[in-house]
Scaffold this active site. Structure first.
Site, mmCIF file in Angstrom:
data_model
loop_
_atom_site.group_PDB
_atom_site.id
_atom_site.type_symbol
_atom_site.label_atom_id
_atom_site.label_comp_id
_atom_site.label_asym_id
_atom_site.label_seq_id
_atom_site.Cartn_x
_atom_site.Cartn_y
_atom_site.Cartn_z
ATOM 1 N N ASN A 1 48.329 43.225 44.267
ATOM 2 C CA ASN A 1 49.626 43.889 43.031
ATOM 3 C C ASN A 1 50.798 43.763 44.180
ATOM 4 O OD1 ASN A 1 47.661 46.917 42.542
ATOM 5 N ND2 ASN A 1 47.976 45.154 41.255
ATOM 6 N N ASP B 1 43.619 52.331 36.151
ATOM 7 C CA ASP B 1 44.400 51.416 35.827
ATOM 8 C C ASP B 1 45.402 51.645 34.143
ATOM 9 O OD1 ASP B 1 45.368 48.918 34.618
ATOM 10 O OD2 ASP B 1 43.692 47.779 33.289
#
Ligand code: FPP
Length: 244
Positions: A66, A18
């Site tokens: 996503n 991340d």
């Protein structure tokens, strides 16, 4: 360089990579460039894990969620993944790395799915390390898909309810054949697991770091492993029981 004990390595490391977007913002670049730098950090992590003797490395490269990002970013991420697979196949062969993938792989679309399958087949006999890419992956989706397959087997008379155990159920998950992760690393300073390996992380040790993924290098990985090695894994037992 952080000292680690090479005789007590985690067998399986899973990483939530991340912070690519924030890295790009801090460097006044577009998000896609952040992902590109993130792909360099992937290369570095794979190299280090292979060198020190990690047996399984699972990377959360593209989550189910996503897909909800802006179309251009999704396209760029998929392109990067395809490039990575194309450019790294030879390296995987040379370094004895076996590529596998978990997730709803068909939803990735034909060029990337075909490339992925080809590399998985070409590296299937490799023994040095397993690199597992989580692609179009969601933990709850995986559990539901497993339950659905198991129900179908029940309806087809292949299994009875009494035969359903944790081990039998685990065999329906995408990760069948892979050990559960020993260590989860999440970069980017967030403290959550974001629908990653929900079933498999029941006893995994968690390590969170503020480092943004594109900056994550060997020394950070070794620091995470050193931290893991200081923990006592009790799996619900007492320290005394473990010593006995
Ligand atoms: C999180 O950063 C990262 C991703 C959504 C995808 C991870 C992809 C890569 C590391 C690059 C390609 C992967 C491979 C295997 C070559 P973010 O965009 O959520 O960052 P932010 O939280 O700072 O916005």
């Amino acid at each position: 360089m952080k000292e680690i004990d090479l005789t007590r390595l985690p067998q399986h490391i899973a990483i939530i990579m991340d912070g690519n977007g924030r890295w790009a913002e801090r460097h006044a670049m577009g998000r896609v460039l952040g992902h590109r730098k993130g792909a360099n950090a992937v290369q570095a992590a794979v190299k280090t894990c292979r060198r020190i003797g990690i047996r399984y490395l699972t990377l959360y490269a593209f989550s189910m969620e996503n897909w909800l990002r802006p179309k251009a970013e999704v396209r760029a991420l998929l392109r990067l993944l395809q490039e990575y697979i194309e450019n790294e196949t030879q390296e995987m062969i040379d370094k004895d790395i076996r590529l596998v993938a978990i997730g709803n792989l068909e939803s990735l679309g034909e060029p990337i799915y075909a490339k992925l399958k080809e590399t998985i087949e070409r590296t299937a006999q490799n023994q040095g390390m397993v690199l597992n890419l989580a692609l179009s992956y969601g933990g709850r989706d995986e559990i539901v898909a497993a339950a659905r397959r198991m129900c179908n087997d029940g309806l087809a008379g292949k299994i009875t309810p009494e035969e359903v155990t944790k081990d039998l159920f685990a065999g329906y998950l995408y990760t069948t054949g892979l050990p559960d992760p020993d260590l989860l690393i999440r970069t980017g300073g967030e403290y959550r697991i974001s629908n990653f390996l929900l079933w498999q992380m029941a006893y995994t040790e968690f390590y969170f770091t503020e480092i943004l993924w594109p900056d994550f290098r060997e020394r950070h990985l070794l620091k995470a492993i050193a931290d893991y090695q200081q923990r006592e894994r009790r799996f619900g037992m007492t320290s005394e029981q473990l010593k006995a």
